[in-house]
Design a protein around this motif. Structure first.
Motif, short mmCIF file in Angstrom:
data_model
loop_
_atom_site.label_atom_id
_atom_site.label_comp_id
_atom_site.label_asym_id
_atom_site.label_seq_id
_atom_site.Cartn_x
_atom_site.Cartn_y
_atom_site.Cartn_z
N HIS A 120 41.98 17.56 39.71
CA HIS A 120 42.59 18.80 39.21
C HIS A 120 42.01 20.00 39.96
CE1 HIS A 120 44.94 20.73 35.98
NE2 HIS A 120 44.03 21.68 36.05
N VAL A 174 44.81 50.38 32.70
CA VAL A 174 44.07 49.24 33.25
C VAL A 174 42.63 49.65 33.58
CG1 VAL A 174 43.96 47.60 35.15
CG2 VAL A 174 46.12 48.03 34.00
N THR A 188 48.63 46.68 40.57
CA THR A 188 49.67 45.90 39.88
C THR A 188 50.64 45.26 40.88
OG1 THR A 188 51.35 45.91 38.13
CG2 THR A 188 50.97 48.03 39.25
N ILE A 192 49.48 41.84 41.63
CA ILE A 192 50.37 40.68 41.63
C ILE A 192 51.09 40.71 42.96
CG2 ILE A 192 52.05 39.38 40.28
CD1 ILE A 192 51.77 41.30 38.08
N ASP A 241 44.68 39.02 37.57
CA ASP A 241 44.52 39.62 36.25
C ASP A 241 43.26 40.48 36.19
OD1 ASP A 241 45.41 39.56 33.32
OD2 ASP A 241 43.28 39.07 33.20
N THR A 269 41.36 41.51 33.71
CA THR A 269 40.30 41.00 32.84
C THR A 269 39.53 39.90 33.57
OG1 THR A 269 41.66 41.47 30.90
CG2 THR A 269 39.81 39.97 30.58
N MET A 274 50.79 49.17 32.78
CA MET A 274 50.52 47.91 32.09
C MET A 274 51.83 47.22 31.75
SD MET A 274 47.27 48.95 29.69
CE MET A 274 46.25 47.49 29.66
N HIS A 283 53.17 45.72 34.87
CA HIS A 283 52.39 44.52 35.20
C HIS A 283 52.89 43.33 34.37
CE1 HIS A 283 48.73 42.89 37.09
NE2 HIS A 283 48.62 42.15 36.00
N THR A 341 56.16 42.04 35.62
CA THR A 341 56.05 41.29 36.87
C THR A 341 55.48 39.89 36.62
OG1 THR A 341 55.60 43.43 37.92
CG2 THR A 341 55.30 41.47 39.27
N VAL A 342 54.47 39.81 35.75
CA VAL A 342 53.90 38.50 35.42
C VAL A 342 54.98 37.61 34.80
CG1 VAL A 342 52.25 37.29 33.96
CG2 VAL A 342 51.54 39.37 35.15
N ARG A 362 58.25 37.87 35.03
CA ARG A 362 59.28 37.53 36.02
C ARG A 362 58.81 36.40 36.92
NH1 ARG A 362 59.64 41.83 40.38
NH2 ARG A 362 57.94 40.55 41.21
N ASN A 363 57.58 36.52 37.43
CA ASN A 363 57.09 35.48 38.34
C ASN A 363 56.98 34.12 37.64
OD1 ASN A 363 56.97 37.45 40.24
ND2 ASN A 363 54.76 37.33 40.59
N LEU A 399 47.03 44.09 22.85
CA LEU A 399 45.88 44.37 23.71
C LEU A 399 45.50 45.82 23.44
CD1 LEU A 399 43.97 43.58 26.06
CD2 LEU A 399 45.72 44.41 27.62
N GLU A 444 42.47 39.95 24.69
CA GLU A 444 41.66 40.78 25.57
C GLU A 444 42.12 40.83 27.01
OE1 GLU A 444 37.53 39.88 24.86
OE2 GLU A 444 37.71 40.88 22.92
N SER A 445 43.30 40.28 27.27
CA SER A 445 43.77 40.39 28.65
C SER A 445 45.29 40.43 28.67
CB SER A 445 43.27 39.22 29.49
OG SER A 445 43.95 38.04 29.13
N LEU A 446 45.80 40.98 29.77
CA LEU A 446 47.24 41.01 29.96
C LEU A 446 47.79 39.60 30.05
CD1 LEU A 446 47.13 43.94 32.52
CD2 LEU A 446 48.36 44.02 30.34
N GLU A 447 47.06 38.71 30.70
CA GLU A 447 47.60 37.36 30.85
C GLU A 447 47.62 36.61 29.51
OE1 GLU A 447 45.44 35.27 33.89
OE2 GLU A 447 43.79 34.81 32.57
N GLU A 451 49.30 25.31 32.81
CA GLU A 451 48.55 24.59 33.84
C GLU A 451 47.15 24.21 33.40
OE1 GLU A 451 48.85 25.89 38.00
OE2 GLU A 451 46.67 25.83 38.10
N ASP A 452 46.41 25.17 32.86
CA ASP A 452 45.00 24.92 32.57
C ASP A 452 44.82 24.38 31.15
OD1 ASP A 452 42.12 25.43 33.48
OD2 ASP A 452 42.21 26.36 31.50
N ARG A 482 43.35 26.82 28.56
CA ARG A 482 44.33 27.80 28.15
C ARG A 482 45.36 27.22 27.19
NH1 ARG A 482 47.09 31.82 32.12
NH2 ARG A 482 45.60 31.89 33.83
#
Lengths: 723, 723
Positions: free
Chosen positions: A190, A340, A413, A446, A465, A467, B187, B190, B193-194, B196-197, B262, B301-304, B464-465, B468
């Motif tokens: 992995h 941010v 961003t 990004i 990201d 954070t 923000m 951002h 975009t996250v 969308r991707n 957030l 605590e994060s955008l992601e 993926e992770d 997470r």
């Protein structure tokens, strides 16, 4: 700081375990594959396919008596038939055939064998027996064996692939400075795939499987000495040889190489699953956690954190970023977004980085350019710069010239998707990087994959990201802190220099005598065996006194009414003596009573608890906590493997949440932390020297007086071994 | 649980702030662009370009007196010249021109204006004045205004784009159920975009900028009622109108829509940066944190994390996954890797999910298939299944049939890169999904983007992770827990039903009288003004007693020697009276002394601290903590905005680390948590009803006795407002 004695650290890797014995694992000059298959998708076919595909420069000897060639490479009928003895022998055969092949490899002088085959220790009683046969075959000879039940080894830099992992069918990672030491092949695979997809460079990579011979400690120790390895990441389920594992981490620290560890099996279910999976003891997770810190390794909780921190640490190492700067941790933040910037300030505070305010005149210079910018740091150049990009360039320059930053994060961003602006900002960052080479720079954005590569070619890190960017830089600081003041290798302790611990029940007086002999201050007390002596001793000590029953058979005196405090007169002492004897006679009729101890009442101080437990993995481990609710309600304790010195003891003390109480709060004076640290270190030496002689030690309470006034054990218990 | 009264919750959104007033923000039937530009890359040109590119179905009116057409769309010379009044008016003009245009928009009957222009509240004194002019122009009319200084609004589902954000030049997100409510445009951009991707679907999206009219609360409240919005994510720097913000969160909770927040500005530097950025008060972060929990919102605590949790929550909502199952949180883990199974077990334990062991016969069935599998759960089907994939299919089926799982994670690492196996495993998961539709399933793998889409089309999540994946599922459980037992809307409290708090210094007796009047138990005590009365009162109460000086001017009695405990006789009481008066006369000569209070000595119990502080954002906020080291050393306190009920008080009590002490530890009986909760709730009602009359309230200590025996305030202090 005294230079760590590398040779002493390397001592556990002597004889057949000497570090050079793994050279042929990670950089073999020739590789034989026993069980080589024509089918490049079969387990026996993959290593050959990978070696060809990725351009292994050494000699390859497929061993297969059926064909003159395997996958187009001339094949041989047996290991002995090879034109020269292969340095590495890959074994892809059914389990039963493995011992004989390993014996043959040893006989022809191969240096290392990689055994893919499963059906050993992980496979029931029969498998365990087979693994024992394999271990016997390996014996004390020079052949080192990876596996069995492992997916192998590789070294991207050497283009050497002794592995059958599926992941390599879709490509390998770029060559780089990150070493991977894992037990679980799937986790290693992995990690390889994540790195490959992100374009992060790898060097050596090994999955140790059942660890019949080579274990994770060997691999880490070898990487610690390998000039091409700059950072080591490690996934660990359980630890076979704790001493060697610790020595390996110490070697890496001595070489200033970060080791980042994902240690699993912390939860009960996880521990049960790990034990059934590896057959190894998991030990106490809090102890494991403490030992990792003690040896300077950083622990993380996800595979992606392993990769991300390695990415940042490798970049820092490669460009020679000084650990002192990382430890200082001054972060500058320049963003197109006030929000941010605030987010990054919050993360920074959490991970221990500081955002120092820019000097006033620098702030004014920024505000002259962008009137409504945030100019203190975080520096919010506002979205105005998307219209006039040169403003950002100037803000960046003012910030870097004046901020004395160790780290810089530039947040833009998704702007890289806008081609012109993306390129403009990248050129700016590149210029800043050249002008201020001492600052480590992160582009937080990004972006399409190609942009990421361009950022890296400009000498900067790319993290999407914000954070995560803050957390990764915080990890760099944490590693520098962990590496700071690395202790010299512990001197070997000779048991005979320490007081013996009898293999029989020990009463409080006996326990205190042992502790006092190693320099731990104990409350002076008088053991008396009559009411009259009690009265006389109490008068001599001075009232008020404390009185306690003393018996090797009564571990918890309070519970049987065996303790009296604030005894105020000779008469009370006399009566007290009788009462304590009566209580013991009634509540513990079988107990041998040594007498009654008379001691001065303890003066003010902070009550702490010092203890030693035997961890199944790390042996004697010292525990520290504050008394009362801290231990009882909050379980606020910390550990260190014994032995350790005063500096480590001070670090340890600082880890409990209640440490503030020792530093003095609300008008309370600070406590004598030095005396406490000395006692912990002394206890750790005793525990290490006499590791086989006791089951547990408990000093509770250990009263720490105000600064300069020392500390004292009020009660002590030593539980001997095996009684 | 009584159904929350939606109408009551919506009360703050009445009149011109009624929720329907934002319909034209998120779903306008026509859009005018004042300052429309021919250049699709300029701020005034972008919205038009986006509306065209993404197929806005309504009428578009570019307003530009210079051209008959703008970007090929027929243009008009003014708002008044449009063939029909536009529902939404975008204003892309220099700041100075904005008030007049907004006035015109109101005059022609437009419903909403979106003001991009900067140079208002964020831009010094001049800008602030201009913003005031704008606010005056908006007045009490029906026109709602977004901004100024905002990057706009959009609704992907309605193909409506009233925004100039650069991100849209490279594509928009797919249409979906996630609503985005942010203050910071960068923000928000951002996040877009996250999403969308990653191909994550968005619905409504608004960046509120300076919030001259429409704020984040309006946006959240509208989304709470919008049938197309299933999950709301929010980035917040500061909160303008706390009452409306809380009401908006309550509306979302009533609609069972997760709100993930957030909130930045937690650190000191962050708070300073946020304040300078938004000009709004940041308040106390711990209070903000508590209020979010109180209103059922999940903080991250994060955008992601915002995006990832929204992705999972939206999937759960879309397929009608019951919150009760999420709250139950039984997780099944099936992996090709023992190690990752252990990792997931660890994460699960941390986030509150359980990995229940499979029934024995199910384990046996798995072991019959794969002899050396891990069969308890995590289920490690071992890498053997890569050779015989049908085994994985069977293991998965046995696990799902017998495990009664709410969640399933299937971990297959990078196998999707192997085309055949990847497709086989995907088909298996799809079949499992159809056979066991009640279980929410996550494929945890590294895969090309197209594979991710296939996993989602099969009705499963892709993460993926593994860490997470565990965290995201834990968040689903946390949201379900936060939504559980949502409180009914608080009844309006009438100040006149509560005892008045005088605007003058209040002594302890006075403070206790007020607290007793609202039902908070206080220690009964007698106020005496002579030594003889002291002796008599003490005798009547029964010895020992406590004696305390009572003065509205002495807040901290102990510090001047104004407290005596364990007074044991009438004579001691007599002398005590004189001593206390003398101490007061010496140490606080100016203090008015009401007399001396005589009270019984408190019996055993747990000392707690109850207090009320005035938060700059949320007004009166109740604080709770345990006494001693918990508050002093560990700062172990928690908060709730007043008022709240008993159930919320019990949640609050459970949040402090020392709560274990109240539950009873080491033979200690459990404390009367109900009595404590009642006191907290009563205090919160008093604090809310009399919010303008006091600066702070402090009940310290509040002694909580064992279960069934109640609790009692031993000391109390009310600091009145403005003296």
């Amino acid at each position: 700081m005294p230079a760590p004695d590398d040779e002493a650290l390397a001592r556990p890797f002597a004889g057949r375990r000497r570090l050079e014995s793994l050279d042929a694992l990670f950089a073999p000059r020739s590789i034989a594959i026993v069980g080589a298959s024509q089918d490049p998708r079969k387990i026996g076919g993959r290593p050959l396919a990978f070696l060809k595909r990725y351009g292994y420069p050494g000699a390859i000897y497929p061993i297969n008596p059926q064909y003159p060639e395997v996958q187009g490479v001339p094949a041989f009928s047996s290991l002995g038939a090879c034109p020269a003895p292969p340095e590495q022998v890959i074994v892809a055969l059914p389990a039963q055939k493995v011992p004989a092949v390993v014996a043959e490899a040893a006989a022809i002088g191969a240096k290392t064998a990689v055994v893919f085959s499963s059906g050993f220790g992980e496979a029931g009683a029969e498998g365990k027996a087979l693994q024992q046969r394999l271990v016997a075959v390996i014996g004390d000879g020079g052949l080192r064996v990876l596996g069995p039940n492992c997916i192998g080894v590789m070294n991207v830099r050497e283009r050497s692939y002794g592995t059958f992992q599926l992941a390599l069918e879709s490509g390998t990672a770029p060559a780089g400075g990150i070493g991977v030491a894992v037990q679980s092949g799937a986790m290693g695979s992995h990690l390889l795939t994540v790195c490959r997809n992100a374009g992060i460079g790898l060097g050596c990579w090994a999955a140790t499987g059942n660890e019949a011979d080579i274990d994770v400690a060997d691999v880490i120790a070898w990487m610690a000495r390998d000039p091409g390895t700059r950072v080591i990441i490690c996934c660990l389920e359980a630890c076979g040889d704790a001493a060697r594992f610790r020595a390996a981490l110490a070697l890496a620290r001595a070489a200033r190489k970060p080791v980042v560890v994902l240690k699993i099996g912390a939860s009960e279910v996880g521990k049960a699953a790990a034990a059934s999976h590896t057959g190894m003891l998991a030990g106490n997770d809090a102890v494991f956690d403490a030992v990792l810190r003690q040896e300077g390794a950083l622990r993380v909780e996800s595979l992606e954190a392993l990769v991300e921190i390695a990415y940042v640490a490798d970049h820092a190492a490669q460009r020679g970023f000084p650990p002192d700067r990382a430890a200082r941790g001054r972060l500058g933040v320049v963003t197109l977004s006030g929000g941010v910037g605030v987010l990054l300030a919050d993360v920074a505070a959490k991970v221990g980085l500081t955002l120092p305010e820019l000097p006033r005149d620098a702030q004014r210079a920024i505000l002259d350019l962008v009137p409504f910018a945030g100019a203190r740091n975080p520096i919010d150049s506002t979205a105005q710069v998307n219209v006039s990009p040169e403003l950002l360039d100037k803000c960046l320059d003012i910030a870097l010239k004046n901020g004395d930053f160790d780290f810089l994060v530039l947040f833009i961003t998704g702007v890289p998707y806008s081609r012109d602006l993306g390129s403009i900002y990248l050129r700016m960052l590149g210029r800043a990087r050249r002008r201020y080479p001492e600052t480590l720079m992160v582009m937080c954005a990004i972006a399409p994959g190609a942009y990421r590569r361009r950022v890296e070619r400009a000498g900067c890190l790319y993290i999407e990201d914000p954070t995560r960017a803050g957390i990764a830089l915080g990890a760099l600081k944490a590693i520098a802190d962990l590496h700071r003041g690395a202790p010299p290798a512990a001197p070997a302790l000779r048991a005979e220099d320490y007081p013996p611990i009898p293999r029989a029940a020990i009463d409080e007086t006996g326990a205190k005598r042992i502790l006092a002999a190693v320099g731990i201050p104990v409350m002076s007390e008088r053991l008396v065996t009559s009411a009259e002596d009690a009265a006389a001793a109490a008068a001599e000590i001075g009232f008020p006194v404390a009185m306690k029953i003393v018996s090797p058979d009564i571990a918890h005196k309070t519970e049987i009414g065996g303790v009296m405090l604030d005894v105020a007169s000779a008469d009370e002492a006399r009566r007290g003596y009788e009462r304590l004897r009566a209580a013991a006679a009634e509540k513990a009729p079988a107990a041998r009573v040594s007498g009654v101890a008379i001691a001065p009442m303890a003066s003010e101080g902070v009550e702490t608890i010092l203890g030693v437990v035997q961890d199944p993995v790390f042996g004697p481990v010292v525990m520290f906590g504050l008394g009362g609710v801290f231990v009882e309600t909050l379980r606020d304790v910390t550990f260190r493997a014994a032995p350790f010195g005063r500096e480590e003891a001070i670090r340890m003390i600082g880890e409990v949440k209640g440490a503030a109480l020792l530093r003095g709060t609300r008008g309370r004076p600070p406590a004598d932390v030095d005396a406490l640290a000395d006692a912990l270190a002394a206890l750790s030496r005793l525990a290490a020297a006499r590791r086989d002689d006791f089951a547990a030690i408990d000093i509770n309470p250990f009263l720490v007086r105000r600064e300069g006034r020392g500390a004292v054990a009020l009660d002590a218990l030593i539980v001997p071994q095996g009684i």
